[in-house]
Structures are given as structure tokens and as C-alpha cells.
Design a protein around this motif. Structure first.
Motif, PDB file in Angstrom:
ATOM      1  N   GLN A 156      39.807 113.387  65.215  1.00 23.77           N
ATOM      2  CA  GLN A 156      39.885 114.850  65.287  1.00 23.77           C
ATOM      3  C   GLN A 156      41.324 115.304  65.035  1.00 23.77           C
ATOM      4  O   GLN A 156      41.552 116.286  64.325  1.00 23.77           O
ATOM      5  CB  GLN A 156      39.398 115.354  66.661  1.00 23.77           C
ATOM      6  N   LYS A 157      42.272 114.573  65.616  1.00 20.59           N
ATOM      7  CA  LYS A 157      43.677 114.943  65.385  1.00 20.59           C
ATOM      8  C   LYS A 157      44.019 114.795  63.907  1.00 20.59           C
ATOM      9  O   LYS A 157      44.653 115.665  63.312  1.00 20.59           O
ATOM     10  CB  LYS A 157      44.614 114.056  66.225  1.00 20.59           C
ATOM     11  N   GLU A 158      43.581 113.664  63.337  1.00 15.93           N
ATOM     12  CA  GLU A 158      43.853 113.444  61.924  1.00 15.93           C
ATOM     13  C   GLU A 158      43.178 114.517  61.070  1.00 15.93           C
ATOM     14  O   GLU A 158      43.759 115.021  60.106  1.00 15.93           O
ATOM     15  CB  GLU A 158      43.378 112.055  61.483  1.00 15.93           C
ATOM     16  N   LEU A 159      41.916 114.871  61.456  1.00 17.67           N
ATOM     17  CA  LEU A 159      41.189 115.899  60.728  1.00 17.67           C
ATOM     18  C   LEU A 159      41.923 117.228  60.828  1.00 17.67           C
ATOM     19  O   LEU A 159      42.074 117.942  59.819  1.00 17.67           O
ATOM     20  CB  LEU A 159      39.756 116.018  61.254  1.00 17.67           C
ATOM     21  N   LYS A 160      42.367 117.558  62.029  1.00 13.61           N
ATOM     22  CA  LYS A 160      43.103 118.819  62.195  1.00 13.61           C
ATOM     23  C   LYS A 160      44.386 118.787  61.376  1.00 13.61           C
ATOM     24  O   LYS A 160      44.752 119.786  60.745  1.00 13.61           O
ATOM     25  CB  LYS A 160      43.423 119.057  63.669  1.00 13.61           C
ATOM     26  N   GLU A 161      45.046 117.657  61.412  1.00 13.03           N
ATOM     27  CA  GLU A 161      46.278 117.546  60.627  1.00 13.03           C
ATOM     28  C   GLU A 161      45.967 117.679  59.131  1.00 13.03           C
ATOM     29  O   GLU A 161      46.685 118.375  58.406  1.00 13.03           O
ATOM     30  CB  GLU A 161      46.982 116.207  60.909  1.00 13.03           C
ATOM     31  N   ALA A 208      45.933 120.793  54.466  1.00 11.29           N
ATOM     32  CA  ALA A 208      45.188 121.346  53.340  1.00 11.29           C
ATOM     33  C   ALA A 208      45.375 122.853  53.323  1.00 11.29           C
ATOM     34  O   ALA A 208      45.514 123.477  52.257  1.00 11.29           O
ATOM     35  CB  ALA A 208      43.705 120.987  53.446  1.00 11.29           C
ATOM     36  N   TYR A 209      45.381 123.475  54.498  1.00 16.33           N
ATOM     37  CA  TYR A 209      45.593 124.912  54.577  1.00 16.33           C
ATOM     38  C   TYR A 209      46.999 125.269  54.069  1.00 16.33           C
ATOM     39  O   TYR A 209      47.188 126.224  53.334  1.00 16.33           O
ATOM     40  CB  TYR A 209      45.380 125.374  56.024  1.00 16.33           C
TER      41      TYR A 209
END
Length: 161
Positions: free
Chosen positions: A138-143, A148-149
Motif C-alpha cells: 500500500q505504501k509503495e502503491l501510494k508512492e 504518477a500524480y
């Protein structure tokens, strides 16, 4: 003096009717009559004694029979008691067997419980590791989403420029 001779009635020349009766009949009749009466009384007494003895013998026989019956009843009670003791021993043995089976089942259940606990601990540990991995992902995904944003923002900013 002859007139007063009591031992020889009628000696004075006068017949004595009662004297003759008393001198001959009484000594002849009374002893057999008394003997007959005594014999009858003795016979009755013997019959009474015989009946009394018979009653005593019957009572003794009855007492002996009652004693035999009591002994037989005592033997029956002893046999019943032995049977009850044997049944109680059998029941005790069955209860011991059931207790042993219950102990064996309890030991099996404890073993299964320990296995389940061990398996649960392993599953919990795996779950904890999976949770840790999910948190990392989840942390990696958020990062990555955040990056990406930012990349999109940069791309938009670069296009606008």
C-alpha cells in the motif's frame, strides 16, 4: 365283754348287718376299685404326658424346621450379596474402562487442540506477514500513485509551457 367285741361282729349272737358288709365287702371291693381308679388316673396322666411330649417334639421339630429355613434364607441372602458385589465390581470395571476411554479421548482432544493452536499460531504469523506485506505494498502503491500524480502534473505543466 363279748357284746363289745368290735373285731368279731355278731359274736354276741346278734347278727350285725353292717359289720358283715364292712368286714367282707369293703375289703373285697374297695382295693380293686381303688386300683381301677388309680389305673384310670394313671392312664389319663400317661396320655397327657404322651400328648405333652408329642407337643414338645412337634415344637422342637417346628423350631428345627424354622432354623433350617432361616439358614436357607441366610444362604440365599449371602448369595444375593455375592451377586450384588459381583455386579458392583463389574460396574466398577466398566466405569474404569469408560474413564480410561474418556482420558484417552481427552488426551486426543488436547493433542488436537495443541495442533490447532500451533496451526492457528502459524496462520496468525502468516497473516501478520501478509499484513506487513500488504502495508508495504500500500505504501509503495501510494508512492507510485503520488509519483504518477506528480508526473502527470509535470507533464501538464510541460505541455502548458
Amino acid at each position: 365283754m363279748r357284746d363289745n367285741d368290735l373285731n368279731n361282729p355278731g359274736a354276741a349272737g346278734k347278727p350285725d348287718g353292717w359289720g358283715w358288709l364292712m368286714g367282707y365287702i369293703v375289703p373285697t371291693v374297695v382295693p380293686p376299685l381303688v386300683g381301677w381308679i388309680v389305673h384310670k388316673v394313671d392312664k389319663r396322666e400317661k396320655e397327657r404326658k404322651k400328648q405333652h411330649t408329642k407337643i414338645q417334639v412337634d415344637q422342637s421339630t417346628t423350631q428345627v424346621d424354622l432354623s433350617k429355613i432361616q439358614v436357607d434364607q441366610s444362604k440365599i441372602q449371602v448369595e444375593q450379596s455375592k451377586t450384588q458385589v459381583d455386579q458392583s465390581k463389574t460396574q466398577l470395571d466398566e466405569c474404569k474402562t469408560q474413564l480410561d476411554q474418556s482420558k484417552t479421548q481427552l488426551d486426543k482432544c488436547k493433542t488436537q487442540l495443541d495442533q490447532c493452536k500451533t496451526q492457528l499460531d502459524k496462520t496468525l504469523e502468516e497473516l501478520q506477514q501478509t499484513k506487513t506485506q500488504v502495508n508495504q505494498l500500500q505504501k509503495e502503491l501510494k508512492e507510485h500513485q503520488h509519483e504518477a500524480y506528480r508526473q502527470k502534473e509535470r507533464d501538464i505543466c510541460v505541455k502548458d509551457m
